[in-house]
Design a protein around this motif. Structure first.
Motif, PDB file in Angstrom:
ATOM      1  N   PHE A   1       0.698  -0.688   0.624  1.00 32.66           N
ATOM      2  CA  PHE A   1       0.238  -0.126   0.001  1.00 32.66           C
ATOM      3  C   PHE A   1       0.544   1.327  -0.037  1.00 32.66           C
ATOM      4  N   HIS A   2       0.475   2.131  -0.458  1.00 28.45           N
ATOM      5  CA  HIS A   2       0.549   3.598  -0.339  1.00 28.45           C
ATOM      6  C   HIS A   2      -0.768   4.008   0.442  1.00 28.45           C
ATOM      7  N   VAL A   3      -0.352   5.893   0.669  1.00 28.94           N
ATOM      8  CA  VAL A   3      -1.550   6.389   1.634  1.00 28.94           C
ATOM      9  C   VAL A   3      -1.567   7.894   0.350  1.00 28.94           C
ATOM     10  N   ARG A   4      -2.322   8.083   0.528  1.00 30.82           N
ATOM     11  CA  ARG A   4      -2.747   9.882  -0.279  1.00 30.82           C
ATOM     12  C   ARG A   4      -3.484  10.451   0.433  1.00 30.82           C
ATOM     13  N   SER A   5      -2.858  11.813   0.209  1.00 29.01           N
ATOM     14  CA  SER A   5      -3.361  12.630   0.559  1.00 29.01           C
ATOM     15  C   SER A   5      -5.001  12.941  -0.086  1.00 29.01           C
ATOM     16  N   ILE A   6      -5.103  12.921   0.876  1.00 30.95           N
ATOM     17  CA  ILE A   6      -6.884  13.672   0.159  1.00 30.95           C
ATOM     18  C   ILE A   6      -7.590  15.328   1.289  1.00 30.95           C
ATOM     19  N   VAL A   7      -7.776  15.930  -0.195  1.00 30.97           N
ATOM     20  CA  VAL A   7      -8.042  17.202   0.025  1.00 30.97           C
ATOM     21  C   VAL A   7      -9.584  17.936   0.675  1.00 30.97           C
ATOM     22  N   SER A   8      -9.917  18.463   1.610  1.00 34.06           N
ATOM     23  CA  SER A   8     -11.604  18.549   1.459  1.00 34.06           C
ATOM     24  C   SER A   8     -11.099  20.028   0.327  1.00 34.06           C
ATOM     25  N   ALA A   9     -12.708  20.061  -0.091  1.00 38.36           N
ATOM     26  CA  ALA A   9     -12.871  20.759  -1.879  1.00 38.36           C
ATOM     27  C   ALA A   9     -12.937  22.164  -1.101  1.00 38.36           C
ATOM     28  N   ASP A  10     -13.115  22.904   0.265  1.00 34.88           N
ATOM     29  CA  ASP A  10     -12.981  24.349   0.335  1.00 34.88           C
ATOM     30  C   ASP A  10     -12.015  24.109   1.395  1.00 34.88           C
ATOM     31  N   LYS A  11     -10.202  23.135   1.125  1.00 36.36           N
ATOM     32  CA  LYS A  11      -9.497  23.440   1.765  1.00 36.36           C
ATOM     33  C   LYS A  11      -9.589  24.156   3.299  1.00 36.36           C
ATOM     34  N   ARG A  12     -10.481  24.311   4.172  1.00 37.42           N
ATOM     35  CA  ARG A  12     -10.564  24.803   5.702  1.00 37.42           C
ATOM     36  C   ARG A  12      -9.645  23.434   6.589  1.00 37.42           C
ATOM     37  N   THR A  13     -10.226  22.257   6.264  1.00 37.42           N
ATOM     38  CA  THR A  13      -9.441  21.141   7.111  1.00 37.42           C
ATOM     39  C   THR A  13      -8.283  20.426   6.318  1.00 37.42           C
ATOM     40  N   ASN A  14      -7.550  19.803   7.086  1.00 43.18           N
ATOM     41  CA  ASN A  14      -6.473  19.104   7.110  1.00 43.18           C
ATOM     42  C   ASN A  14      -6.999  17.981   6.388  1.00 43.18           C
ATOM     43  N   PRO A  15      -5.432  17.711   5.491  1.00 45.42           N
ATOM     44  CA  PRO A  15      -5.984  16.911   4.831  1.00 45.42           C
ATOM     45  C   PRO A  15      -5.477  15.092   5.560  1.00 45.42           C
ATOM     46  N   LEU A  16      -7.216  14.545   4.588  1.00 46.11           N
ATOM     47  CA  LEU A  16      -7.262  12.886   5.048  1.00 46.11           C
ATOM     48  C   LEU A  16      -6.064  11.966   4.308  1.00 46.11           C
ATOM     49  N   PHE A  17      -5.739  10.977   5.374  1.00 42.75           N
ATOM     50  CA  PHE A  17      -4.401  10.298   4.787  1.00 42.75           C
ATOM     51  C   PHE A  17      -4.887   9.283   4.327  1.00 42.75           C
ATOM     52  N   MET A  18      -5.735   8.650   3.684  1.00 40.88           N
ATOM     53  CA  MET A  18      -6.362   7.274   3.105  1.00 40.88           C
ATOM     54  C   MET A  18      -5.345   6.315   2.506  1.00 40.88           C
ATOM     55  N   PRO A  19      -5.367   5.064   3.619  1.00 42.75           N
ATOM     56  CA  PRO A  19      -4.500   3.837   2.079  1.00 42.75           C
ATOM     57  C   PRO A  19      -4.563   3.078   1.093  1.00 42.75           C
TER      58      PRO A  19
END
Length: 123
Positions: A58-76
């Motif tokens: 696996f690797h981890v991808r950063s998912i940024v919210s559309a409004d960019k107001r919250t910290n990114p989620l790190f999804m495996p």
């Protein structure tokens, strides 16, 4: 890599954090790639019908919210591994050319995805 000897080799929160840290350490700023792959091996899961180990890449991808107001989620993100072999009879020069072409193709697809993301950000 590491193992989960008595349970499924799914990435834990700690695994995701560690994997993201390694990817950040090895990040290539010129092309924007994080070329670090994690591997968890499930060695002795008693729920499995055979004694065969499970390999979870696996690797981890950063998912940024559309409004960019919250910290990114790190999804495996699970990777599927395959075995590659070189054809007999290829010269070193031909092998090097094939590797270079494959890398160019990979970088081209990566740049295209980055461009598409930037366009979505502008919308």
């Amino acid at each position: 890599y590491h193992s989960h000897p008595k349970f499924q080799p799914d990435p834990s929160v700690t695994d995701i954090f560690n994997q993201r840290s390694y990817q950040t350490l090895f990040r290539d700023e010129l092309c924007g790639l994080d070329p670090f792959v994690g591997l968890i091996i499930g060695t002795y899961d008693t729920a499995m019908p055979t004694a065969k180990s499970i390999f979870r890449y696996f690797h981890v991808r950063s998912i940024v919210s559309a409004d960019k107001r919250t910290n990114p989620l790190f999804m495996p993100m699970q990777l599927k591994a395959g075995v590659r072999t070189f054809r007999r009879g290829l010269s070193d020069k031909e092998r090097e050319w094939r590797r270079d072409e494959a890398l160019k193709s990979l970088l081209g697809r990566h740049r295209k995805r980055q461009q598409q993301r930037r366009q979505l950000e502008l919308v």
